[in-house]
Enzyme design. Sequence first.
Site, PDB file in Angstrom:
ATOM      1  N   GLU B 280      32.973  32.604  11.964  1.00  0.00           N
ATOM      2  CA  GLU B 280      33.933  32.634  13.057  1.00  0.00           C
ATOM      3  C   GLU B 280      35.195  33.405  12.651  1.00  0.00           C
ATOM      4  O   GLU B 280      35.760  34.154  13.445  1.00  0.00           O
ATOM      5  CB  GLU B 280      34.271  31.194  13.492  1.00  0.00           C
ATOM      6  CG  GLU B 280      34.867  31.121  14.884  1.00  0.00           C
ATOM      7  CD  GLU B 280      34.775  29.718  15.488  1.00  0.00           C
ATOM      8  OE1 GLU B 280      33.800  29.000  15.179  1.00  0.00           O
ATOM      9  OE2 GLU B 280      35.671  29.354  16.261  1.00  0.00           O
ATOM     10  N   GLU B 283      34.366  37.004  12.754  1.00  0.00           N
ATOM     11  CA  GLU B 283      34.317  37.456  14.143  1.00  0.00           C
ATOM     12  C   GLU B 283      35.739  37.627  14.682  1.00  0.00           C
ATOM     13  O   GLU B 283      36.040  38.607  15.369  1.00  0.00           O
ATOM     14  CB  GLU B 283      33.542  36.431  14.990  1.00  0.00           C
ATOM     15  CG  GLU B 283      33.363  36.855  16.442  1.00  0.00           C
ATOM     16  CD  GLU B 283      32.763  35.741  17.298  1.00  0.00           C
ATOM     17  OE1 GLU B 283      32.501  34.647  16.766  1.00  0.00           O
ATOM     18  OE2 GLU B 283      32.576  35.983  18.502  1.00  0.00           O
ATOM     19  N   CYS B 300      32.703  25.289  19.053  1.00  0.00           N
ATOM     20  CA  CYS B 300      31.970  24.213  18.374  1.00  0.00           C
ATOM     21  C   CYS B 300      31.900  22.939  19.204  1.00  0.00           C
ATOM     22  O   CYS B 300      31.107  22.056  18.921  1.00  0.00           O
ATOM     23  CB  CYS B 300      32.531  23.933  16.995  1.00  0.00           C
ATOM     24  SG  CYS B 300      34.234  24.344  16.826  1.00  0.00           S
ATOM     25  N   SER B 320      33.709  32.210  21.085  1.00  0.00           N
ATOM     26  CA  SER B 320      33.125  32.755  19.866  1.00  0.00           C
ATOM     27  C   SER B 320      31.605  32.704  20.012  1.00  0.00           C
ATOM     28  O   SER B 320      31.061  31.748  20.556  1.00  0.00           O
ATOM     29  CB  SER B 320      33.561  31.910  18.673  1.00  0.00           C
ATOM     30  OG  SER B 320      32.647  32.074  17.622  1.00  0.00           O
ATOM     31  N   LYS B 359      26.694  16.586  22.055  1.00  0.00           N
ATOM     32  CA  LYS B 359      25.823  17.248  21.077  1.00  0.00           C
ATOM     33  C   LYS B 359      24.351  17.027  21.419  1.00  0.00           C
ATOM     34  O   LYS B 359      23.499  17.833  21.083  1.00  0.00           O
ATOM     35  CB  LYS B 359      26.110  16.731  19.667  1.00  0.00           C
ATOM     36  CG  LYS B 359      27.389  17.267  19.067  1.00  0.00           C
ATOM     37  CD  LYS B 359      27.250  18.705  18.590  1.00  0.00           C
ATOM     38  CE  LYS B 359      28.624  19.286  18.245  1.00  0.00           C
ATOM     39  NZ  LYS B 359      28.604  20.741  18.076  1.00  0.00           N
ATOM     40  N   GLU B 362      23.717  19.637  23.760  1.00  0.00           N
ATOM     41  CA  GLU B 362      23.723  20.936  23.074  1.00  0.00           C
ATOM     42  C   GLU B 362      22.383  21.205  22.386  1.00  0.00           C
ATOM     43  O   GLU B 362      21.840  22.304  22.469  1.00  0.00           O
ATOM     44  CB  GLU B 362      24.851  20.989  22.041  1.00  0.00           C
ATOM     45  CG  GLU B 362      25.005  22.360  21.395  1.00  0.00           C
ATOM     46  CD  GLU B 362      25.862  22.332  20.132  1.00  0.00           C
ATOM     47  OE1 GLU B 362      27.016  22.771  20.200  1.00  0.00           O
ATOM     48  OE2 GLU B 362      25.380  21.878  19.072  1.00  0.00           O
ATOM     49  N   GLU B 367      19.136  28.081  24.363  1.00  0.00           N
ATOM     50  CA  GLU B 367      19.646  29.108  23.446  1.00  0.00           C
ATOM     51  C   GLU B 367      19.533  28.655  21.989  1.00  0.00           C
ATOM     52  O   GLU B 367      19.525  29.476  21.086  1.00  0.00           O
ATOM     53  CB  GLU B 367      21.125  29.408  23.740  1.00  0.00           C
ATOM     54  CG  GLU B 367      21.416  29.962  25.131  1.00  0.00           C
ATOM     55  CD  GLU B 367      21.709  28.876  26.147  1.00  0.00           C
ATOM     56  OE1 GLU B 367      21.341  27.708  25.899  1.00  0.00           O
ATOM     57  OE2 GLU B 367      22.292  29.183  27.194  1.00  0.00           O
ATOM     58  N   CYS B 504      36.813  15.586  17.144  1.00  0.00           N
ATOM     59  CA  CYS B 504      35.515  14.908  17.009  1.00  0.00           C
ATOM     60  C   CYS B 504      35.636  13.457  16.541  1.00  0.00           C
ATOM     61  O   CYS B 504      34.802  12.626  16.872  1.00  0.00           O
ATOM     62  CB  CYS B 504      34.627  15.668  16.052  1.00  0.00           C
ATOM     63  SG  CYS B 504      34.432  17.382  16.508  1.00  0.00           S
TER      64      CYS B 504
END
Lengths: 163, 571
Positions: B280, B283, B300, B320, B359, B362, B367, B504
């Site tokens: 990251e 990037e 994230c 990102s 999550k 996710e 993807e 988190c």
Amino acid sequence: MKLSCIKYKIVYRILEKNNFDKSRLISILQAVQKEYKYLPEEILFFIASSLSISPAKIYGVATFFTHFTLQPKGKHIIKVCDGTACHIKKSINLIDVLRNKLEAKGKNCLIKENIFTVETVSCLGACGLAPVLIIDYDVYGQVTPDKVISLIDVILEQEMVKK
Amino acid sequence: MTKYLVVNGKKVLFNDEKNILEIIRRENIDLLTFCYYSEFSAYGSCRLCMVEVNGKDILPACSTPPENAMKIRTNTEQIIEIRKIIVELLLANHDRECTICVKSKVCQLQTLSKRLGINDIRFKNIVNEKTKDLSTYSLVREPRKCVLCGTCVRFCDEVQGIGVLDFANRGSQSMVCSSFNKDLESSECVYCGQCARVCPTGAIVPKSEVDYVWTALSDPNKKVIVAIAPAVRAAICEVFGIVCNDGSEVAGKIVTVLHSMGFAKVFDISFSADMTIVEEADEFIRRLEENKNMPMFTSCCPAWVKFVEKYYPDFISNLSSCRSPQGMYGSVAKKIIPKMLGISKKDLVVVSIMPCTAKKFEAKRIELSKDGIPDVDYVLTTQELARMIEESGLQFEKLKPSLFDMPLGFKTGSGIIFGNSGGVTEAILRNIVNNKSNKIDEVDQFSFVRGEEDLREIKVNLNKRELNVAIICGLKNARKALEDIRINKCKYNFLEVMACPGGCIGGAGQPAYTNLSVRRARTKILYEIDKAMELHKPQDNLYVQKIYKDYFDNSNNCYVHEYLHTKYKHK
């Protein structure tokens, strides 16, 4: 059911008239219901995003007030009073007669061919005339089952002539 | 002039408290409430905080502002009776299947009933027939257990700014539901799960995948590997009533527990968090130089990603492209572990233990799968880990800690602080600002990004260039930032967004908390672990370097993109 752009234009005009003001939500919903006779789901989503309020909140307001309906309504709306006075004067008989006559099911129901919607309401404030019912904007007092049938027949006849 | 109240005959001074409940609680009287959370607006629906004011009025303490010389009594016979009736009425409309309820033991209604000594209910049990909503991967709604306190409604509206849930209908028909009473999957929900965190009963709970994991563990043909997120070690002790003094030791105990449950390897999500930061940061520097798709947003937090996809699709390219630490762990594990264990890919089951309900969603994203198989097969929450420990009979407090397995168990402090709000930013700064000076303490160098505010704006100097960074918790704040960016009101270079308050560590998969001090303790645990560690910069993670060297050809080919990055689209 997809609503055309023209219909969204109508809603947009209603929103514009109310200055896109969140606090005027009830007036907006009233105007929409006047236009469509009910509150279509996609219109409510459109209002929600236009006013930046959540669809769930609008749904809450729309279900809180019995005045609002989320189901399409018939051309003529029959409101039978089932308040205390009317109930004692056997308003339930009127509802039964209407149900049989119009083959309606359930409490608030749409009648075939979109002609009638029968609703019960809590009190129309005309207890002296119990039992009372309203057809569109006309109030009828001390109604008997026979009277109900004749009232319905008159409207049905008019509708047939129009066709 | 000093203002005072008289609480149960005792004179109590007050300043600017907004309601008398806060003052009463300050006096160590734990006045029962159901719907009051100091974090958001007082709602006054549960009526449990009723107190007698000036010997005549009975008023709800949560929504009564203090007035000078008010005389308050909290335990008159009348008030005790009122409280009992309220709880009995709530119980009369409640699905009382406590023995099989997920929230049993931590349910506030259960606690209330116990504290008030209710052992008989004078009213008939009438529960509306409402069906369970199992539509999402993250959450389960059980309207039969809803007590209409409206806490979820207020959280979603006031903190997340989404308003998925609201009240519908009226009177005895009142209920909390999403728009048009649709299931959650078809609603505006982004699965942050904070509604489940604040729900006092079991009306909204994280969806459990414990059974699938036990099945996989007992399958002799499968090898099950697991990784724990940084935030998990900061909160698991709460369930067992142990005070956590050393987060690393707790993490070690979790490793022991998981090994004895039969997991073949126990890894650390902090490893892939280090990896995420390396990617990251890389990037970010590239995008900053090219000035392309700026400002860059962190990716994230899956609830935040979903939020952008759903409500701000025009900002998708700002996210990102790096996978989240869970995403990287899954893809790397599926790539390298089968060979390491000498099994075929289909026999490898990848589990992660996260503080988060989103999550779970996710992991099911198309993807983040390869050839139709998800990279992470099952996602457990901290709560579910605790349940598995209890189920297995292992005595957590008595276990000896053991070490994480390599290579995916090695980490630096950066991967640990990921669990705190501001952690990603701090880790990225540690990565990109190359400070070789020994005088600068690596841990404290960027500690100015830490804090409790939900929106923190900071300025950082990077090679003589000033960077504007915003660190945000709560999607309502994020929405505001996005609106400001849209009208060019603020010039951010980097935006860190976490959907949950505190990051988190405050996730909905953690043991539910109501007191802010619990969250503070978790934050502290993670920073303490970082402090005690030897390495703090993600680029110093030797095993990350090794993985790049062995499997990704020194980060120079398309593999990196395939395994460590992803794409998002408008949903």
